[in-house]
Design a protein around this motif. Structure first.
Motif, PDB file in Angstrom:
ATOM      1  N   GLY A  14      13.595   9.403   2.800  1.00 57.59           N
ATOM      2  CA  GLY A  14      13.884  10.588   2.382  1.00 57.59           C
ATOM      3  C   GLY A  14      13.625  11.958   3.320  1.00 57.59           C
ATOM      4  N   LYS A  15      13.114  12.980   2.785  1.00 56.20           N
ATOM      5  CA  LYS A  15      12.986  14.205   3.397  1.00 56.20           C
ATOM      6  C   LYS A  15      11.426  14.217   3.809  1.00 56.20           C
ATOM      7  CE  LYS A  15      16.457  16.849   1.417  1.00 56.20           C
ATOM      8  NZ  LYS A  15      16.713  18.005   0.697  1.00 56.20           N
ATOM      9  N   GLN A  16      10.673  13.356   3.457  1.00 60.30           N
ATOM     10  CA  GLN A  16       9.081  13.429   3.859  1.00 60.30           C
ATOM     11  C   GLN A  16       8.971  13.215   5.224  1.00 60.30           C
ATOM     12  OE1 GLN A  16       6.564  10.902   1.642  1.00 60.30           O
ATOM     13  NE2 GLN A  16       4.566  11.409   2.882  1.00 60.30           N
ATOM     14  N   PRO A  17       8.188  14.120   6.066  1.00 58.63           N
ATOM     15  CA  PRO A  17       8.201  13.978   7.401  1.00 58.63           C
ATOM     16  C   PRO A  17       7.326  12.740   7.841  1.00 58.63           C
ATOM     17  CG  PRO A  17       6.588  15.673   6.894  1.00 58.63           C
ATOM     18  CD  PRO A  17       7.487  15.312   5.619  1.00 58.63           C
ATOM     19  N   LYS A  18       7.597  12.298   9.094  1.00 58.38           N
ATOM     20  CA  LYS A  18       6.626  11.297   9.664  1.00 58.38           C
ATOM     21  C   LYS A  18       5.416  11.809   9.796  1.00 58.38           C
ATOM     22  CE  LYS A  18      10.338   9.551  12.792  1.00 58.38           C
ATOM     23  NZ  LYS A  18      10.636   9.128  14.217  1.00 58.38           N
ATOM     24  N   MET A  19       4.314  10.747   9.486  1.00 62.22           N
ATOM     25  CA  MET A  19       2.909  10.965   9.519  1.00 62.22           C
ATOM     26  C   MET A  19       2.328   9.746   9.831  1.00 62.22           C
ATOM     27  SD  MET A  19       0.566  11.971   6.337  1.00 62.22           S
ATOM     28  CE  MET A  19       1.392  13.274   5.619  1.00 62.22           C
ATOM     29  N   ILE A  20       1.102   9.959  10.570  1.00 64.04           N
ATOM     30  CA  ILE A  20       0.133   8.810  10.980  1.00 64.04           C
ATOM     31  C   ILE A  20      -0.441   8.363   9.690  1.00 64.04           C
ATOM     32  CG2 ILE A  20      -1.740   7.998  12.397  1.00 64.04           C
ATOM     33  CD1 ILE A  20      -0.759  10.271  14.617  1.00 64.04           C
ATOM     34  N   LEU A  21      -0.622   7.300   9.640  1.00 65.50           N
ATOM     35  CA  LEU A  21      -1.554   6.653   8.311  1.00 65.50           C
ATOM     36  C   LEU A  21      -2.734   5.913   8.932  1.00 65.50           C
ATOM     37  CD1 LEU A  21       1.327   5.541   5.669  1.00 65.50           C
ATOM     38  CD2 LEU A  21       0.132   7.588   5.882  1.00 65.50           C
ATOM     39  N   ASN A  22      -3.730   6.186   8.666  1.00 65.02           N
ATOM     40  CA  ASN A  22      -5.008   5.487   8.596  1.00 65.02           C
ATOM     41  C   ASN A  22      -5.157   4.442   7.573  1.00 65.02           C
ATOM     42  OD1 ASN A  22      -7.462   4.593   9.089  1.00 65.02           O
ATOM     43  ND2 ASN A  22      -8.398   6.356   8.275  1.00 65.02           N
ATOM     44  N   MET A  23      -5.026   3.224   8.229  1.00 66.76           N
ATOM     45  CA  MET A  23      -5.182   2.243   7.430  1.00 66.76           C
ATOM     46  C   MET A  23      -6.331   1.541   6.813  1.00 66.76           C
ATOM     47  SD  MET A  23      -1.704  -0.482   8.447  1.00 66.76           S
ATOM     48  CE  MET A  23      -2.184  -0.393  10.207  1.00 66.76           C
ATOM     49  N   GLU A  24      -7.578   2.054   7.433  1.00 68.55           N
ATOM     50  CA  GLU A  24      -8.885   1.514   7.282  1.00 68.55           C
ATOM     51  C   GLU A  24      -8.804  -0.024   7.302  1.00 68.55           C
ATOM     52  OE1 GLU A  24     -11.731   2.753   7.656  1.00 68.55           O
ATOM     53  OE2 GLU A  24     -10.929   4.930   7.952  1.00 68.55           O
ATOM     54  N   GLY A  74       0.881  -1.184  -0.095  1.00 69.94           N
ATOM     55  CA  GLY A  74      -0.069   0.116   0.014  1.00 69.94           C
ATOM     56  C   GLY A  74       0.795   1.183   0.027  1.00 69.94           C
ATOM     57  N   LEU A  75       1.902   1.199   0.662  1.00 72.55           N
ATOM     58  CA  LEU A  75       3.035   2.289   0.462  1.00 72.55           C
ATOM     59  C   LEU A  75       3.452   2.582  -0.860  1.00 72.55           C
ATOM     60  CD1 LEU A  75       4.868   1.689   3.941  1.00 72.55           C
ATOM     61  CD2 LEU A  75       3.179   3.569   3.505  1.00 72.55           C
ATOM     62  N   LYS A  76       3.561   1.586  -1.786  1.00 73.24           N
ATOM     63  CA  LYS A  76       3.927   1.666  -3.126  1.00 73.24           C
ATOM     64  C   LYS A  76       2.817   1.939  -3.911  1.00 73.24           C
ATOM     65  CE  LYS A  76       7.512  -1.593  -1.943  1.00 73.24           C
ATOM     66  NZ  LYS A  76       8.045  -3.025  -2.108  1.00 73.24           N
ATOM     67  N   ASN A  77       1.980   1.203  -3.945  1.00 73.35           N
ATOM     68  CA  ASN A  77       0.753   1.231  -4.674  1.00 73.35           C
ATOM     69  C   ASN A  77      -0.659   0.912  -4.110  1.00 73.35           C
ATOM     70  OD1 ASN A  77      -1.128   0.975  -6.978  1.00 73.35           O
ATOM     71  ND2 ASN A  77       0.227  -0.313  -8.137  1.00 73.35           N
ATOM     72  N   LYS A  78      -1.477   1.836  -3.819  1.00 72.86           N
ATOM     73  CA  LYS A  78      -2.586   1.618  -3.155  1.00 72.86           C
ATOM     74  C   LYS A  78      -3.441   0.708  -3.824  1.00 72.86           C
ATOM     75  CE  LYS A  78      -2.378   5.921  -0.689  1.00 72.86           C
ATOM     76  NZ  LYS A  78      -3.233   7.281  -0.432  1.00 72.86           N
ATOM     77  N   ASP A  79      -3.369   0.582  -5.179  1.00 73.06           N
ATOM     78  CA  ASP A  79      -4.215  -0.129  -5.983  1.00 73.06           C
ATOM     79  C   ASP A  79      -4.203  -1.629  -5.818  1.00 73.06           C
ATOM     80  OD1 ASP A  79      -5.454   2.045  -7.035  1.00 73.06           O
ATOM     81  OD2 ASP A  79      -4.101   2.132  -8.965  1.00 73.06           O
ATOM     82  N   VAL A  80      -3.055  -2.258  -5.177  1.00 75.50           N
ATOM     83  CA  VAL A  80      -2.956  -3.564  -4.939  1.00 75.50           C
ATOM     84  C   VAL A  80      -2.866  -3.938  -3.548  1.00 75.50           C
ATOM     85  CG1 VAL A  80      -1.410  -3.734  -7.149  1.00 75.50           C
ATOM     86  CG2 VAL A  80      -0.346  -3.163  -4.969  1.00 75.50           C
ATOM     87  N   SER A  81      -3.309  -3.170  -2.855  1.00 78.93           N
ATOM     88  CA  SER A  81      -3.448  -3.351  -1.254  1.00 78.93           C
ATOM     89  C   SER A  81      -4.978  -3.333  -0.908  1.00 78.93           C
ATOM     90  CB  SER A  81      -2.766  -2.385  -0.452  1.00 78.93           C
ATOM     91  OG  SER A  81      -2.824  -2.639   1.008  1.00 78.93           O
ATOM     92  N   SER A  82      -5.341  -4.022  -0.074  1.00 80.23           N
ATOM     93  CA  SER A  82      -6.661  -3.795   0.454  1.00 80.23           C
ATOM     94  C   SER A  82      -6.822  -2.911   1.812  1.00 80.23           C
ATOM     95  CB  SER A  82      -7.376  -5.605   1.131  1.00 80.23           C
ATOM     96  OG  SER A  82      -6.495  -5.838   2.091  1.00 80.23           O
ATOM     97  N   LEU A  83      -5.752  -2.177   2.105  1.00 80.98           N
ATOM     98  CA  LEU A  83      -5.575  -1.381   3.082  1.00 80.98           C
ATOM     99  C   LEU A  83      -5.628   0.145   2.307  1.00 80.98           C
ATOM    100  CD1 LEU A  83      -2.907  -3.006   5.497  1.00 80.98           C
ATOM    101  CD2 LEU A  83      -5.274  -3.006   5.699  1.00 80.98           C
ATOM    102  N   ARG A  84      -6.098   0.970   2.749  1.00 83.27           N
ATOM    103  CA  ARG A  84      -6.375   2.285   2.069  1.00 83.27           C
ATOM    104  C   ARG A  84      -5.173   3.256   2.253  1.00 83.27           C
ATOM    105  NH1 ARG A  84     -11.400   3.370  -0.281  1.00 83.27           N
ATOM    106  NH2 ARG A  84     -13.129   2.055   0.627  1.00 83.27           N
TER     107      ARG A  84
END
Length: 423
Positions: free
Chosen positions: A231-241, A38-48
Motif C-alpha cells: 500500500g501507501k505506507q512508506p518504507k521504514m526500518i523495523l527494530n526486531m529486538e 509479527g507484521l500481522k500480529n505482534k502478539d503471536v511473534s517473539s520478535l517485537r
C-alpha cells in the motif's frame, strides 16, 4: 591440580553447543515466520517488530550534530560533522564506563536522575562547556523501546542486566532533556532516538549501498531491516529486538544461565549469542567438565574465549584458577570454547538468512551487504568466518550475493544521521 577434569563430560558439553544443519535451517525458517507473523500480529511473534519512524538516508546529509551512544558497558558522546557524499568526521569525543570500582550507574540502587546526570556530564565534555551554541542531539539507545515518532522513545524493559528503577515506561529523551537543563545545557536539544541496530543500518546506508539489514554483535545482540510495506505506507526500518527470539533449543547451560539472570525467560537469543553471556556459558560448561559446583569458575570475557582459540587454553585457564590439565584436556577445553562461539555465530547467521528470505519474498535474494557493528564481531575473526560458513550452508549459491560488512562506530554515526534527518 586438574580439578577432576572428565573427558567424557567435556565431549558431552561440546556436543550440547552443536547446531546441526537441520536445526540451523529450522531456526532460520522460524525466524522468518516470526518476522511475517509479527507484521500481522505482534502478539503471536517473539520478535517485537518496533517501528523506528525513519527510512534510510540518501548519503547527502550535512551539518554538525551531537551523538550519544548509550547501551553497552561504555557511554560515548561525540560531536560529528556530516560532510555529505557519505563522508564524515569526529570533532570531539567523550566517553566513560557505566560501571567501575567506585560507581555503578546500571544497578537497581541508582536513582534515575544520577544516571541521566552522568550522561549530561559527558555532553558537557563533548561540547567543551559551550552552553550557548544550539546543537541537535541524536540518541542511540540500545534497549527495547516503543516509539510513536523519531523524536523520543519509551523504554519497555531493561536488558543486559541493567536495573535502574524509574526508567522503564518513561521517555528517555525527556529524561535526558531534564538532565541537560539541570546542567545548564538548554541549548542542546535531543531530537531523535534510534536503537543501536537501527543506527548501524543508517550509518551503513550513508556510506554504502545497497544495504537493508543491520546488526549489533557486541555486549548485546539485535537485528533490524528495512521493511517495504504494502500500500501507501512508506518504507521504514523495523527494530526486531531479535535478542528476544525464543524459538530455540536451549541446552542445560543456557537454562542455568537464564535461571540466574535478572529476567529469567526473556532475551533467550541474546543469552545464547551475545558477548555479555558467552563467557558465562563457557564457565558453566567448564564447571561441569571439572565436576565443580556452580559459581566456582569465574566468568570469562568474550575476548578470553577468542584468546583460547588463538593462543591456547593453558594461560587463560590458569588466570581463572584452573591448572594442571594434560595436553589433551587443554585441547578439549579449547574445543569447548570453539563450540560456544561457533553456536553463537550460527544462530546469528540463521537470523540473517531468515531476514533475507523475508526480504526476497517469492523472488530471488538480491545482492546486498549486511551491516554489523560491535566489539564481539569486530575483534573475534573466528565469528566472521563461522557466520560466512553458516550462510553458505543456509543459502547455497545465493550466499555469493551477500557481503557481511563490519561498520565501526556505526552507533555514533547513525545517531548523528538520525538527528539530521529528524528535521
Amino acid at each position: 591440580m586438574s580439578g577432576g577434569w572428565d573427558s567424557v563430560r567435556a565431549q558431552a558439553a561440546e556436543a550440547a553447543f552443536c547446531i546441526r544443519a537441520g536445526e540451523l535451517a529450522q531456526t532460520a525458517a522460524s525466524f522468518r515466520f516470526d518476522i511475517e507473523q509479527g507484521l500481522k500480529n505482534k502478539d503471536v511473534s517473539s520478535l517485537r517488530m518496533l517501528p523506528s519512524y525513519t527510512a534510510l538516508p540518501d548519503g547527502g546529509e550535512q551539518g554538525d550534530f551531537l551523538a550519544l551512544d548509550f547501551g553497552g558497558t561504555n557511554v560515548r558522546v561525540q560531536r560529528i560533522r556530516l560532510l555529505g557524499g557519505g563522508k564524515w568526521e569526529i570533532l570531539k569525543k567523550a566517553a566513560a564506563p557505566l560501571r567501575c570500582a567506585v560507581y555503578d550507574f546500571t544497578s537497581q540502587d541508582t536513582p534515575r536522575e544520577e544516571l541521566f546526570d552522568f550522561l549530561a556530564g559527558l555532553v558537557d565534555s563533548a561540547m567543551d562547556g559551550d552552553t550557548k551554541t544550539p546543537c541537535r542531539l541524536g540518541h542511540t539507545f540500545s534497549f527495547p523501546s516503543e516509539q510513536d515518532s523519531l523524536k523520543d522513545a519509551k523504554l519497555i524493559i531493561w536488558t543486559k542486566e541493567f536495573a535502574v528503577p524509574g526508567v522503564e515506561g518513561e521517555y528517555v529523551n525527556a529524561l535526558l532533556s531534564e538532565a541537560l537543563v539541570r546542567h545548564g545545557f538548554a541549548n542542546v536539544k535531543p531530537v531523535a532516538v534510534v536503537n543501536d541496530t537501527v543506527a548501524v543500518l543508517l550509518a551503513a546506508a550513508y556510506c554504502m549501498s545497497p544495504v537493508f539489514i543491520g546488526s549489533i554483535y557486541a555486549t548485546g545482540h539485535n537485528v533490524c531491516y528495512l521493511e517495504s510495506f504494502e500500500g501507501k505506507q512508506p518504507k521504514m526500518i523495523l527494530n526486531m529486538e531479535s535478542g528476544g527470539f525464543s524459538k530455540l533449543i536451549p541446552n542445560e547451560y543456557d537454562n542455568a544461565l537464564d535461571a540466574r539472570s535478572e529476567k529469567p525467560g526473556e532475551q533467550r537469543m541474546e543469552k545464547m549469542t551475545s558477548g555479555r553471556y558467552l563467557g558465562e556459558l563457557y564457565a558453566l560448561a567448564l564447571e561441569y567438565c571439572l565436576g565443580r559446583e556452580k559459581g566456582t569458575v569465574p566468568v570469562f570475557s568474550a575476548a578470553e574465549l577468542s584468546g583460547i582459540l588463538s593462543d591456547g587454553a593453558e594461560n587463560i585457564l590458569h588466570f581463572h584458577g584452573i591448572d594442571g590439565l594434560s595436553k589433551e584436556e587443554y585441547e578439549e577445553a579449547e574445543a569447548l570454547a570453539e563450540a560456544v562461539l561457533r553456536r553463537s555465530a550460527r544462530l546469528v547467521a540463521a537470523e540473517f538468512a531468515g531476514t533475507l528470505w523475508h526480504l526476497a519474498g517469492s523472488g530471488m535474494i538480491l545482492p546486498q551487504s549486511i551491516a554489523v557493528d560491535g566489539s564481539v564481531y569486530e575483534k573475534i575473526p573466528f565469528l566472521q568466518a563461522a557466520i560466512h560458513d553458516a550462510l553458505v550452508e543456509l543459502l547455497g549459491s545465493d550466499s555469493r550475493k551477500i557481503t557481511v560488512a563490519c561498520v565501526k562506530d556505526g552507533s555514533a554515526l547513525g545517531a548523528a544521521i538520525a538527528a539530521c534527518i529528524s528535521e
